[in-house]
Design a protein around this motif. Structure first.
Motif, PDB file in Angstrom:
ATOM      1  N   LEU A 385       0.818  -1.217   0.000  1.00 15.19           N
ATOM      2  CA  LEU A 385       0.000   0.000   0.000  1.00 15.19           C
ATOM      3  C   LEU A 385       0.850   1.265   0.000  1.00 15.19           C
ATOM      4  O   LEU A 385       0.299   2.364  -0.158  1.00 15.19           O
ATOM      5  CB  LEU A 385      -0.932   0.002   1.224  1.00 15.19           C
ATOM      6  CG  LEU A 385      -2.016  -1.075   1.254  1.00 15.19           C
ATOM      7  CD1 LEU A 385      -2.853  -0.962   2.517  1.00 15.19           C
ATOM      8  CD2 LEU A 385      -2.906  -0.999   0.016  1.00 15.19           C
ATOM      9  N   THR A 386       2.166   1.118   0.156  1.00 16.51           N
ATOM     10  CA  THR A 386       3.154   2.205   0.137  1.00 16.51           C
ATOM     11  C   THR A 386       3.031   3.069   1.396  1.00 16.51           C
ATOM     12  O   THR A 386       2.075   2.939   2.179  1.00 16.51           O
ATOM     13  CB  THR A 386       3.040   3.109  -1.109  1.00 16.51           C
ATOM     14  OG1 THR A 386       1.945   4.011  -0.941  1.00 16.51           O
ATOM     15  CG2 THR A 386       2.861   2.295  -2.373  1.00 16.51           C
ATOM     16  N   ASN A 387       3.970   3.979   1.540  1.00 20.03           N
ATOM     17  CA  ASN A 387       3.911   4.923   2.665  1.00 20.03           C
ATOM     18  C   ASN A 387       3.112   6.185   2.307  1.00 20.03           C
ATOM     19  O   ASN A 387       3.069   7.137   3.065  1.00 20.03           O
ATOM     20  CB  ASN A 387       5.322   5.298   3.133  1.00 20.03           C
ATOM     21  CG  ASN A 387       6.143   5.945   2.025  1.00 20.03           C
ATOM     22  OD1 ASN A 387       5.604   6.300   0.957  1.00 20.03           O
ATOM     23  ND2 ASN A 387       7.432   6.102   2.253  1.00 20.03           N
ATOM     24  N   SER A 432      -2.318   5.098  -1.412  1.00 19.96           N
ATOM     25  CA  SER A 432      -2.629   3.825  -0.755  1.00 19.96           C
ATOM     26  C   SER A 432      -4.016   3.336  -1.140  1.00 19.96           C
ATOM     27  O   SER A 432      -4.252   2.124  -1.274  1.00 19.96           O
ATOM     28  CB  SER A 432      -2.515   3.974   0.758  1.00 19.96           C
ATOM     29  OG  SER A 432      -1.185   4.311   1.138  1.00 19.96           O
ATOM     30  N   GLN A 433      -4.966   4.275  -1.335  1.00 24.37           N
ATOM     31  CA  GLN A 433      -6.310   3.885  -1.775  1.00 24.37           C
ATOM     32  C   GLN A 433      -6.270   3.275  -3.179  1.00 24.37           C
ATOM     33  O   GLN A 433      -6.967   2.291  -3.465  1.00 24.37           O
ATOM     34  CB  GLN A 433      -7.237   5.108  -1.741  1.00 24.37           C
ATOM     35  CG  GLN A 433      -7.512   5.623  -0.339  1.00 24.37           C
ATOM     36  CD  GLN A 433      -8.285   6.920  -0.319  1.00 24.37           C
ATOM     37  OE1 GLN A 433      -8.672   7.449  -1.367  1.00 24.37           O
ATOM     38  NE2 GLN A 433      -8.528   7.462   0.877  1.00 24.37           N
ATOM     39  N   LYS A 434      -5.442   3.864  -4.035  1.00 24.71           N
ATOM     40  CA  LYS A 434      -5.281   3.324  -5.394  1.00 24.71           C
ATOM     41  C   LYS A 434      -4.689   1.909  -5.339  1.00 24.71           C
ATOM     42  O   LYS A 434      -5.135   0.999  -6.043  1.00 24.71           O
ATOM     43  CB  LYS A 434      -4.372   4.251  -6.195  1.00 24.71           C
ATOM     44  CG  LYS A 434      -3.983   3.736  -7.567  1.00 24.71           C
ATOM     45  CD  LYS A 434      -3.134   4.755  -8.298  1.00 24.71           C
ATOM     46  CE  LYS A 434      -2.566   4.217  -9.599  1.00 24.71           C
ATOM     47  NZ  LYS A 434      -1.590   3.130  -9.402  1.00 24.71           N
ATOM     48  N   PRO A 466     -11.759   3.780   1.683  1.00 22.45           N
ATOM     49  CA  PRO A 466     -11.455   2.509   2.360  1.00 22.45           C
ATOM     50  C   PRO A 466     -11.006   2.655   3.804  1.00 22.45           C
ATOM     51  O   PRO A 466     -11.124   1.697   4.580  1.00 22.45           O
ATOM     52  CB  PRO A 466     -10.352   1.889   1.486  1.00 22.45           C
ATOM     53  CG  PRO A 466      -9.849   2.981   0.622  1.00 22.45           C
ATOM     54  CD  PRO A 466     -10.961   3.957   0.449  1.00 22.45           C
ATOM     55  N   ASP A 467     -10.510   3.832   4.193  1.00 25.34           N
ATOM     56  CA  ASP A 467     -10.126   3.994   5.591  1.00 25.34           C
ATOM     57  C   ASP A 467     -11.339   3.980   6.514  1.00 25.34           C
ATOM     58  O   ASP A 467     -11.199   3.804   7.737  1.00 25.34           O
ATOM     59  CB  ASP A 467      -9.333   5.290   5.776  1.00 25.34           C
ATOM     60  CG  ASP A 467     -10.118   6.510   5.340  1.00 25.34           C
ATOM     61  OD1 ASP A 467     -10.465   6.583   4.143  1.00 25.34           O
ATOM     62  OD2 ASP A 467     -10.373   7.379   6.195  1.00 25.34           O
ATOM     63  N   LYS A 468     -12.571   4.149   5.958  1.00 29.00           N
ATOM     64  CA  LYS A 468     -13.793   4.153   6.754  1.00 29.00           C
ATOM     65  C   LYS A 468     -14.407   2.750   6.871  1.00 29.00           C
ATOM     66  O   LYS A 468     -15.382   2.557   7.611  1.00 29.00           O
ATOM     67  CB  LYS A 468     -14.826   5.088   6.117  1.00 29.00           C
ATOM     68  CG  LYS A 468     -14.374   6.529   5.940  1.00 29.00           C
ATOM     69  CD  LYS A 468     -14.112   7.202   7.263  1.00 29.00           C
ATOM     70  CE  LYS A 468     -13.977   8.727   7.112  1.00 29.00           C
ATOM     71  NZ  LYS A 468     -12.912   9.127   6.183  1.00 29.00           N
TER      72      LYS A 468
END
Length: 484
Positions: A385-387, A432-434, A466-468
């Motif tokens: 997901l990378t930083n 990170s969402q991508k 996606p964080d939700k």
């Protein structure tokens, strides 16, 4: 005079009669038997069931000439134990005759081994490293169990597979039906003659095949001096045509030579050159054998040999073939280091090195020790997901490859990774969402359980970022339905 011609023999009355050669031989055996048994009886010793019946001895002697047909004059002249076998058989001591036959077979096998290459043979025949340390010279062959001598000879091609099974049966009979041990087994003359012919055909006179001869030449050259580039190139071509079993045997032998303390520097150099060329043709069983051998060195505190073994394993990125007790430690260290460099400065430069090391330990089959599966999946999802600042382009293909090797259990854990607070925090970032959407595409084919499929569909249809996901009550219902 031919076999079919009769012979003039004087009878007890002085009359000359003509008898068949077989009858003359039988009468001679009977006369000798009577003399011996009379002498035994006079000494107060048993005379019953001491000697094999006359007809069985006669059958052995009649079949001997045919059995010996495969030997030339030079081979016959040196076959002292075959002579003793025939003598013991003619007397009626078949159990002793079988012992002598086996002695001749073992002597010939040892001669073949000595003429091949002792260090290579010992590396293959004796699997116990502790016992193998005692095996160095030709004189040490007597320390090697007959069964290991025989199986080692088969592995390097000094006897055929068919011959091995036939001769191994003779070895079994020697152990349980010869004078080597007390027994009640009855042998026949035809059995002994057949076994004699088998040992002559499958051991004493069996020619080396082309592959065996080429491997012998290679093993000798490896230890004789530094190999030049043209020879190494020719050898690489030779490896492509090796039968699978011979490739395994060669790998075991070279591994054993390399890990023997005291090998010449040029020998080690040559094996290092050849090892990566041979490795693609080596079976997984033998690759795991090399990893197990390293574990034994470590367990026995043979640190010098362990270091040599590790050199060969690392040379071909063979970390995935390490035993679980080694792999657990090294993979846990690699996972910790990967997280450390991912979170540190200069991760673009440092992640690829550690990622390659992790991939080497996992191997092409995606093998991960059970107690590391959760840490492994979480770490891979995190770094994939990378930083949030950018992709590590040299490491990303490695991460994708490793995720592509996930099994359904690992894929289910990766799908549920959004429930982890740290990963959920990562998912606030656009990059990170991508990458999360890309991850779901890779996992799709691996998600097979009905609850997992429903969760995947709900995650994809979720309208928020996606964080939700972690806090959404609708998603949580699907998440709770997935087996843990």
């Amino acid at each position: 005079m031919t076999e079919s011609q009769s012979m003039p023999v004087a009878s007890a009355s002085g009359e000359v009669v003509r008898r068949e050669p077989g009858q003359v031989a039988l009468d001679g055996l009977r006369d000798f038997q009577d003399l011996i048994l009379t002498r035994l009886g006079g000494l107060g010793l048993p005379t019953e069931d001491v000697l094999v019946a006359l007809n069985q001895r006669h059958a052995l002697l009649q079949s001997t000439e045919h059995a010996l047909a495969g030997l030339d004059d030079e081979q016959r002249a040196r076959s002292a134990y075959i002579a003793k076998m025939i003598m013991a058989g003619s007397i009626g001591l078949f159990d002793a005759a079988l012992n002598y036959l086996w002695d001749e077979t073992v002597i010939e096998l040892r001669k073949r081994v000595i003429g091949y290459d002792l260090s290579y043979f010992y590396a293959i025949a004796e699997k116990s490293e502790h016992r193998r340390k005692e095996l160095k010279t030709a004189e040490d062959l007597v320390k090697l169990d007959d069964s290991k001598l025989l199986s080692g000879a088969r592995e390097i091609g000094l006897i055929s597979d068919v011959g091995y099974h036939q001769v191994d049966h003779i070895r079994f009979m020697r152990n349980y039906a010869s004078a080597a041990h007390p027994n009640q087994v009855t042998l026949t003359g035809l059995q002994l003659a057949d076994w004699l012919e088998t040992c002559i055909r499958e051991v004493i006179t069996l020619p080396h095949n082309t592959v065996v001869a080429e491997i012998k030449k290679l093993v000798v050259n490896v230890q004789a001096g530094r190999l030049d580039s043209s020879y190494l190139a020719q050898t690489a071509v030779f490896f492509t045509g090796l039968p699978a079993e011979k490739a395994d045997t060669l790998a075991i032998g070279l591994f054993g030579v390399y890990t023997t303390i005291g090998a010449e520097p040029h020998t080690l150099d040559n094996i290092r050159d050849l090892w990566p060329k041979l490795w693609p043709y080596v079976s997984d069983d033998t690759r795991f054998w090399a990893g197990t051998r390293l574990a034994r060195f470590l367990a026995d505190a043979d640190h010098a040999q362990a270091a040599l073994a590790r050199q060969l394993i690392d040379l071909v990125q063979g970390g995935s073939y390490l035993p679980s007790e080694i792999k657990v430690t090294e993979m846990a260290e690699a996972l910790d280091e990967l997280m450390d460099v991912h979170l540190a400065m200069n991760n673009f430069y440092n992640e690829p090195r550690v990622a390659r090391r992790l991939a080497e330990l996992v191997g092409q089959h995606g093998s991960v020790p059970e107690n590391l599966v959760r840490q492994y999946v979480k770490t891979l999802v995190t770094v994939f997901l990378t930083n949030g600042n950018g992709e590590v382009f040299m490491a990303d293909p490695i991460y994708l490859d490793l995720i592509g090797r996930f099994d359904p259990q690992q894929a289910s854990l990766a799908l549920r990774a959004f429930a982890n607070a740290e990963i959920s925090s990562q998912l606030q970032r656009p990059l990170s969402q991508k990458k999360w959407a890309e991850l779901l595409d890779v996992l799709d084919v691996k998600i097979i359980g009905r609850p997992e499929r429903e969760l995947l569909q709900a995650v994809r249809e979720f309208s928020g970022t996606p964080d939700k996901l972690r806090l959404a009550s609708g998603i949580k219902r699907y998440l709770d339905a997935v087996p843990r």
